[in-house]
Scaffold this motif. Structure first.
Motif, PDB file in Angstrom:
ATOM      1  N   THR A 598       0.822  -1.223   0.000  1.00 53.76           N
ATOM      2  CA  THR A 598       0.000   0.000   0.000  1.00 53.76           C
ATOM      3  C   THR A 598       0.847   1.259   0.000  1.00 53.76           C
ATOM      4  N   GLY A 599       2.123   1.135   0.378  1.00 51.65           N
ATOM      5  CA  GLY A 599       2.987   2.313   0.463  1.00 51.65           C
ATOM      6  C   GLY A 599       2.924   3.019   1.820  1.00 51.65           C
ATOM      7  N   LEU A 600       2.126   2.488   2.864  1.00 47.48           N
ATOM      8  CA  LEU A 600       2.003   3.103   4.190  1.00 47.48           C
ATOM      9  C   LEU A 600       2.981   2.420   5.144  1.00 47.48           C
ATOM     10  N   LEU A 601       3.798   3.252   5.852  1.00 46.24           N
ATOM     11  CA  LEU A 601       4.866   2.716   6.684  1.00 46.24           C
ATOM     12  C   LEU A 601       4.331   1.943   7.875  1.00 46.24           C
TER      13      LEU A 601
END
Length: 623
Positions: A598-601
């Motif tokens: 998702t690209g969320l850390l």
């Protein structure tokens, strides 16, 4: 001197091929060109007969194509060339302006050229080649006017009959090679090892009897009468039918080497001379009468060959060639003028066309064997040789000579009777007559008639001794005075009886008369015994080929197509389905694998924690 020999055979063959290809465009020039070529060939034949040239060329490994003019072939080349010239001069006035004269004269020269090769060949392969060309040319000439189906069929019957017998030469060639005669020279054939010697001899005898229209092959000569009269004149005298008799005379040493062949050939000739003579007596068609008489007269030559009478057979051959060619040309002249060849319709024809009638009468009396004409003396030479083979053989030959007088005088009686009141009603049965005789007919007719009358000098003591030396037959018997008197008495008695009975019906059983008129039903027998079984076997093999062989091929093809369709279904439904399933599964796995990305850390941190927890659980559980 070999140049004369090459000219002798190359000129008629080459000129014949050229003329045959010219078509009708040079119709006016073709007869003169054909006669001129024949005249040059006759000059070359005389030169070859005097100089006796020889030539050879490589043919196959260990074999040569050999040509030579010896004593026997010297007589033959002059006879063939002289008769060819006479026939072509006569034929110049026998064809309409719109007919293809180039094809006719060309084929006639090819025909004569093939016969010249036949009589000069010293090796079997070259003789066989010429033999085949002669057969093919005869087929084309008999069916020359092929637009009438019966003539084309007649040509086919003649060709297939002689062609079937010709296979004997191939058998002879194979047997000679197997018997150790690798060169295939004719003079070496008697040296073949047994049993191949007997096989080779049998093959040559069958081929010769077929070509010479001896029983049981005689019927093809009846069919050959569908050809133009000049074709009949050449075919029945010095070529084709004479070729078989010549071959047997040439190979008398081969017949002697086997012991059985000589008597078999002699009896074949004697029986043919008698049986086909009776067939000639029964004919009402002049050309059919002459055709049957040809088989009968050739029978005397075959009888001479089987009895070892080379000189007598040669005398008979030469005298018969002149006699029969003249008779056929006279019959052809009447056919052209009156449009018929039926003896009742030809009543008085000799009186209406006196030059032709005179020539025909002399020729027919010669054919009857009446002294002092040529065939009387020639037959006595043959019968003297036959007497060495036994009294029975001599008696049959003498009876055949009596029958010859009957059928010959019968023909003379018809054509010399007074004209009926309405002769026109019997004309034009075969074609529309011209009511005239061509100007080109007289010279060849008179020349042949003169030769037919005087060639009997070859049987006189001096010329007979010369001829025997020429053909290498010095020890042959000559007829005794009582034999000459007996044959003359028999001929005159038979001729007188025939003249007396010709005006009325002869009391003969209807069955016998029908058999004689139908040429002893030889063609019907050949169709029943040979043609129909062969055709039936061919149809059976064709059905087997269609239903079994082709059926198996078609079944294999259908099986292959069915297998291909099944393989296509397996490929489409299973292999391609499995590939598509794997691809779909991989696409789903890819989609599932993309969901965590998702690209969320904080989500990556949570995923790492969960993964670490799973690893800890695995370690704890495994331990």
């Amino acid at each position: 001197m070999s140049a004369v020999l090459w000219l002798l055979i190359a000129l008629p063959l080459g000129a014949g091929a050229v003329l045959a290809l010219t078509g009708p465009r040079r119709n006016r020039l073709v007869p003169a060109l054909g006669a001129a070529v024949a005249a040059v060939v006759l000059g070359a034949a005389i030169a070859a007969a005097v100089t006796r040239p020889a030539a050879s060329a490589p043919l196959f490994a260990g074999m040569e194509a050999g040509l030579a003019v010896d004593g026997l072939s010297a007589v033959m080349v002059v006879t063939v060339a002289a008769v060819t010239l006479a026939v072509l001069v006569f034929a110049a006035g026998e064809f309409a302006a719109d007919e293809n004269r180039g094809r006719f004269f060309g084929l006639m020269l090819l025909f004569a050229g093939a016969m010249l090769v036949t009589v000069t060949a010293t090796t079997l392969p070259l003789l066989l080649m010429a033999w085949e060309v002669m057969g093919a040319a005869s087929w084309a000439l008999i069916g020359y006017r092929w637009r009438r189906p019966e003539r084309a069929e007649a040509a086919d019957v003649a060709f297939l009959t002689t062609r079937a017998a010709d296979l004997g030469l191939y058998l002879a060639a194979g047997a000679a090679v197997a018997g150790g005669v690798g060169s295939l020279r004719l003079d070496a054939l008697p040296n073949a090892a047994s049993p191949w010697l007997h096989v080779a001899t049998a093959g040559i005898v069958v081929a010769a009897l077929g070509k010479s229209a001896q029983m049981p092959f005689s019927f093809w000569l009846s069919r050959a009468m569908q050809g133009p009269s000049p074709v009949s004149a050449l075919l029945h005298s010095a070529t084709m039918v004479a070729a078989g008799a010549y071959l047997l005379l040439r190979l008398v040493p081969l017949l002697d080497a086997t012991r059985w062949a000589g008597p078999a050939v002699a009896w074949a000739g004697a029986v043919t001379a008698l049986a086909l003579g009776l067939v000639a007596v029964a004919q009402t068609d002049l050309k059919q009468l002459l055709a049957a008489s040809t088989s009968a007269q050739i029978g005397f030559m075959v009888l001479a060959a089987g009895s070892g009478g080379v000189a007598g057979g040669t005398t008979q051959l030469v005298a018969h060639a002149a006699t029969k060619s003249g008779l056929f040309l006279a019959a052809g002249a009447w056919l052209t003028a009156l449009g018929t060849r039926q003896l009742p319709a030809l009543r008085g024809a000799a009186r209406r066309y006196r030059p032709v009638g005179a020539a025909f009468t002399v020729g027919a009396l010669t054919l009857a064997g009446l002294p002092p004409l040529s065939l009387w003396a020639a037959k006595d030479e043959v019968l003297a040789a036959a007497r060495t083979g036994g009294t029975a053989l001599y008696a049959v030959g003498l009876a055949a000579a009596a029958v010859a007088a009957v059928y010959s005088v019968k023909a003379v009686r018809y054509v010399t009777r007074p004209l009926p009141e309405t002769p026109q009603t019997g004309y034009d049965t075969e074609q529309r007559g011209t009511r005239r005789v061509a100007r080109t007919a007289s010279a060849p007719l008179f020349a042949l008639t003169l030769a037919a009358a005087v060639l009997g000098v070859l049987a006189l003591p001096g010329p007979a001794s010369w001829l025997k030396r020429l053909v290498g037959a010095r020890g042959e018997p000559s007829p005794a005075p009582w034999e000459l008197g007996l044959s003359a008495g028999v001929a005159f008695a038979a001729a007188g009886l025939a003249w007396r009975c010709a005006s009325g019906p002869v009391p003969v059983p209807r069955t016998a008369a029908g058999a004689a008129q139908g040429w002893l039903y030889l063609e019907q027998a050949a169709r029943a015994v040979v043609a129909r079984p062969v055709l039936g076997l061919a149809r059976t093999l064709a059905a087997f080929d269609d239903r079994v062989v082709d059926g198996a091929v078609r079944g294999t093809a259908r099986g292959g197509l069915a297998t291909a369709r099944l393989a296509r279904r397996l490929d489409d439904g299973v292999v391609d389905g499995a590939v598509r399933a794997v691809a779909a599964s991989l696409r789903r796995l890819g989609r599932w694998a993309r969901r965590p990305q998702t690209g969320l850390l904080h989500q990556y941190y949570a995923q790492a924690a969960v993964g670490f927890l799973v690893l800890v659980l695995i370690v704890l559980l495994v331990r």
